[in-house]
Scaffold this motif. Structure first.
Motif, PDB file in Angstrom:
ATOM      1  N   PHE A 175       0.848  -1.167  -0.033  1.00 39.43           N
ATOM      2  CA  PHE A 175      -0.132   0.057   0.112  1.00 39.43           C
ATOM      3  C   PHE A 175       0.794   1.203   0.123  1.00 39.43           C
ATOM      4  N   GLY A 176       1.962   1.227   0.599  1.00 42.74           N
ATOM      5  CA  GLY A 176       2.916   2.400   0.584  1.00 42.74           C
ATOM      6  C   GLY A 176       3.365   2.694  -0.565  1.00 42.74           C
ATOM      7  N   ILE A 177       3.822   1.881  -1.425  1.00 44.38           N
ATOM      8  CA  ILE A 177       4.208   1.910  -2.773  1.00 44.38           C
ATOM      9  C   ILE A 177       3.139   2.376  -3.577  1.00 44.38           C
ATOM     10  N   ILE A 178       1.921   2.100  -3.508  1.00 42.96           N
ATOM     11  CA  ILE A 178       0.670   2.472  -4.345  1.00 42.96           C
ATOM     12  C   ILE A 178       0.591   3.748  -3.992  1.00 42.96           C
ATOM     13  N   MET A 179       0.740   4.338  -2.769  1.00 41.88           N
ATOM     14  CA  MET A 179       0.269   5.649  -2.200  1.00 41.88           C
ATOM     15  C   MET A 179       1.387   6.589  -2.897  1.00 41.88           C
ATOM     16  N   ILE A 180       2.789   6.131  -2.769  1.00 45.38           N
ATOM     17  CA  ILE A 180       3.784   6.924  -3.298  1.00 45.38           C
ATOM     18  C   ILE A 180       3.719   7.237  -4.851  1.00 45.38           C
ATOM     19  N   PRO A 213       0.565  17.198 -24.752  1.00 49.18           N
ATOM     20  CA  PRO A 213       1.731  16.312 -24.730  1.00 49.18           C
ATOM     21  C   PRO A 213       1.822  15.507 -23.682  1.00 49.18           C
ATOM     22  N   LEU A 214       1.549  15.937 -22.436  1.00 45.16           N
ATOM     23  CA  LEU A 214       1.388  15.039 -21.241  1.00 45.16           C
ATOM     24  C   LEU A 214       0.486  13.811 -21.286  1.00 45.16           C
ATOM     25  N   VAL A 215      -0.598  14.059 -21.871  1.00 42.40           N
ATOM     26  CA  VAL A 215      -1.567  12.975 -21.976  1.00 42.40           C
ATOM     27  C   VAL A 215      -1.042  11.717 -22.024  1.00 42.40           C
ATOM     28  N   ALA A 216      -0.243  11.450 -22.840  1.00 44.18           N
ATOM     29  CA  ALA A 216       0.264  10.309 -23.467  1.00 44.18           C
ATOM     30  C   ALA A 216       1.057   9.554 -22.157  1.00 44.18           C
ATOM     31  N   PHE A 217       1.892  10.449 -21.551  1.00 39.56           N
ATOM     32  CA  PHE A 217       2.661  10.100 -20.522  1.00 39.56           C
ATOM     33  C   PHE A 217       2.038   9.578 -19.045  1.00 39.56           C
ATOM     34  N   VAL A 218       1.059  10.490 -18.798  1.00 35.58           N
ATOM     35  CA  VAL A 218       0.020  10.322 -17.782  1.00 35.58           C
ATOM     36  C   VAL A 218      -0.499   8.772 -17.960  1.00 35.58           C
ATOM     37  N   ALA A 219      -0.996   8.656 -19.222  1.00 37.67           N
ATOM     38  CA  ALA A 219      -1.823   7.294 -19.462  1.00 37.67           C
ATOM     39  C   ALA A 219      -0.818   6.350 -19.145  1.00 37.67           C
ATOM     40  N   VAL A 220       0.444   6.488 -19.556  1.00 37.41           N
ATOM     41  CA  VAL A 220       1.219   5.119 -19.362  1.00 37.41           C
ATOM     42  C   VAL A 220       1.560   5.132 -17.746  1.00 37.41           C
ATOM     43  N   LEU A 221       1.791   6.115 -17.126  1.00 33.68           N
ATOM     44  CA  LEU A 221       1.660   6.027 -15.595  1.00 33.68           C
ATOM     45  C   LEU A 221       0.814   5.487 -14.875  1.00 33.68           C
ATOM     46  N   LEU A 222      -0.636   5.499 -15.339  1.00 37.85           N
ATOM     47  CA  LEU A 222      -1.695   5.266 -14.889  1.00 37.85           C
ATOM     48  C   LEU A 222      -1.786   3.459 -15.029  1.00 37.85           C
ATOM     49  N   VAL A 223      -1.364   3.184 -16.246  1.00 44.36           N
ATOM     50  CA  VAL A 223      -1.253   1.813 -16.552  1.00 44.36           C
ATOM     51  C   VAL A 223      -0.306   1.125 -15.648  1.00 44.36           C
ATOM     52  N   ASN A 224       1.048   1.776 -15.349  1.00 43.08           N
ATOM     53  CA  ASN A 224       1.822   1.245 -14.425  1.00 43.08           C
ATOM     54  C   ASN A 224       1.311   1.071 -12.901  1.00 43.08           C
ATOM     55  N   LEU A 225       0.407   2.150 -12.592  1.00 42.29           N
ATOM     56  CA  LEU A 225      -0.222   2.152 -11.234  1.00 42.29           C
ATOM     57  C   LEU A 225      -1.227   0.851 -10.833  1.00 42.29           C
ATOM     58  N   MET A 226      -2.075   0.777 -12.252  1.00 40.66           N
ATOM     59  CA  MET A 226      -2.913  -0.428 -12.156  1.00 40.66           C
ATOM     60  C   MET A 226      -2.318  -1.686 -11.834  1.00 40.66           C
ATOM     61  N   LEU A 227      -0.846  -1.910 -12.771  1.00 35.17           N
ATOM     62  CA  LEU A 227      -0.259  -3.143 -12.619  1.00 35.17           C
ATOM     63  C   LEU A 227       0.359  -3.264 -11.190  1.00 35.17           C
ATOM     64  N   ILE A 228       0.861  -2.183 -10.757  1.00 37.87           N
ATOM     65  CA  ILE A 228       1.605  -2.215  -9.219  1.00 37.87           C
ATOM     66  C   ILE A 228       0.414  -2.633  -8.288  1.00 37.87           C
ATOM     67  N   THR A 229      -0.937  -2.068  -8.552  1.00 41.69           N
ATOM     68  CA  THR A 229      -1.955  -2.141  -7.573  1.00 41.69           C
ATOM     69  C   THR A 229      -2.355  -3.844  -7.542  1.00 41.69           C
ATOM     70  N   TYR A 230      -2.673  -4.241  -8.847  1.00 40.37           N
ATOM     71  CA  TYR A 230      -3.360  -5.450  -8.770  1.00 40.37           C
ATOM     72  C   TYR A 230      -2.374  -6.719  -9.167  1.00 40.37           C
ATOM     73  N   VAL A 231      -1.153  -6.281  -9.639  1.00 41.67           N
ATOM     74  CA  VAL A 231      -0.280  -7.690  -9.631  1.00 41.67           C
ATOM     75  C   VAL A 231       0.951  -7.188  -8.927  1.00 41.67           C
ATOM     76  N   PRO A 232       0.937  -7.297  -7.512  1.00 44.15           N
ATOM     77  CA  PRO A 232       1.985  -7.197  -6.510  1.00 44.15           C
ATOM     78  C   PRO A 232       2.972  -7.991  -6.630  1.00 44.15           C
ATOM     79  N   LEU A 233       3.159  -9.044  -7.292  1.00 45.45           N
ATOM     80  CA  LEU A 233       4.193  -9.748  -7.763  1.00 45.45           C
ATOM     81  C   LEU A 233       5.202  -9.211  -8.271  1.00 45.45           C
TER      82      LEU A 233
END
Length: 236
Positions: A175-180, A213-233
């Motif tokens: 959870f700490g990693i998700i929050m950060i 131009p920022l939209v594409a990068f934020v989209a990638v960050l959101l995908v990373n966030l979902m992976l971190i949240t739901y695939v903790p392995l």
């Protein structure tokens, strides 16, 4: 990879076809030129992890290291350049600290009216399913990260959310990693995106110019966030 793709589509700069041998030779030459500069992250992270200095002190050490390299090794910085460099740094720091100051006022107001606590209570009243709760907490942190400085958000929200996460069986480190990660995304999203203002100040462009131009990068960050949240392995 995203930067390379966008640069290729927008045709930024010039491109030429190289053989693998030519490419490898260019990489090797660039590596030799940048060898000493590549010690910067080693000094910063190495010093922090070994306990030689704090994160704040590591920034000072990094600046001194960069100054020594620029003046005495690469010789790209002259003594006459220093006043301009210091002035530019002071302006950038003033912009950031002004944002931090106003964000702290907002954080104090939110804390006074117990907005984070009430919002967290609302989330946990909606569902007790860990997956649903994590999704709602992600949304909460993303929204709060847009308006509050990361350290203020951590101080206010961590004592509220962490115990609830434990009750739901969510690992506190996870959870700490998700929050950060959430709050780090907040640093590149308006209206209080500190890193955006720093970038605009350095590049001498307006905030409006950087948003599209920022939209594409934020989209990638959101995908990373979902992976971190739901695939903790992935974190192990």
């Amino acid at each position: 990879m995203l930067t390379a793709f966008i640069s290729s589509r927008k045709k930024y700069g010039t491109a030429e076809r190289l053989s693998i041998a030519e490419w490898a030779a260019n990489v090797w030459q660039a590596y030799k030129r940048a060898f000493l500069s590549l010690f910067m992250p080693v000094i910063i992270l190495g010093g922090i992890y070994t306990g030689l200095f704090t994160a704040t002190e590591s920034a000072v050490v990094a600046v001194i290291f960069a100054l020594v390299l620029g003046m005495f090794v690469y010789r790209t910085i002259k003594i006459r350049d220093l006043p301009g460099i210091f002035w530019s740094s002071a302006i950038s720091a003033a912009v950031v600290l002004s944002i931090v100051g106003f964000a702290s006022v907002l954080a104090a107001a939110l804390s006074l009216y117990q907005v984070p606590q009430k919002t967290a209570a609302l989330i946990f009243s909606i569902s007790r399913d860990p997956y649903v709760v994590l999704l709602l907490v992600n949304v909460l942190l993303l929204v709060i990260g847009m308006f509050l400085e990361a350290y203020a958000a951590i101080i206010i929200l961590a004592p509220v959310l962490a115990p609830a996460m434990l009750l739901l069986g969510i690992d506190p480190i996870h959870f700490g990693i998700i929050m950060i990660v959430n709050l780090a995304i907040g640093m590149v999203t308006p209206p209080v995106g500190v890193n955006l203002f720093i970038t605009c100040s350095i590049a001498r462009i307006s905030l409006e110019q950087i948003l599209r131009p920022l939209v594409a990068f934020v989209a990638v960050l959101l995908v990373n966030l979902m992976l971190i949240t739901y695939v903790p392995l992935l974190l192990k």
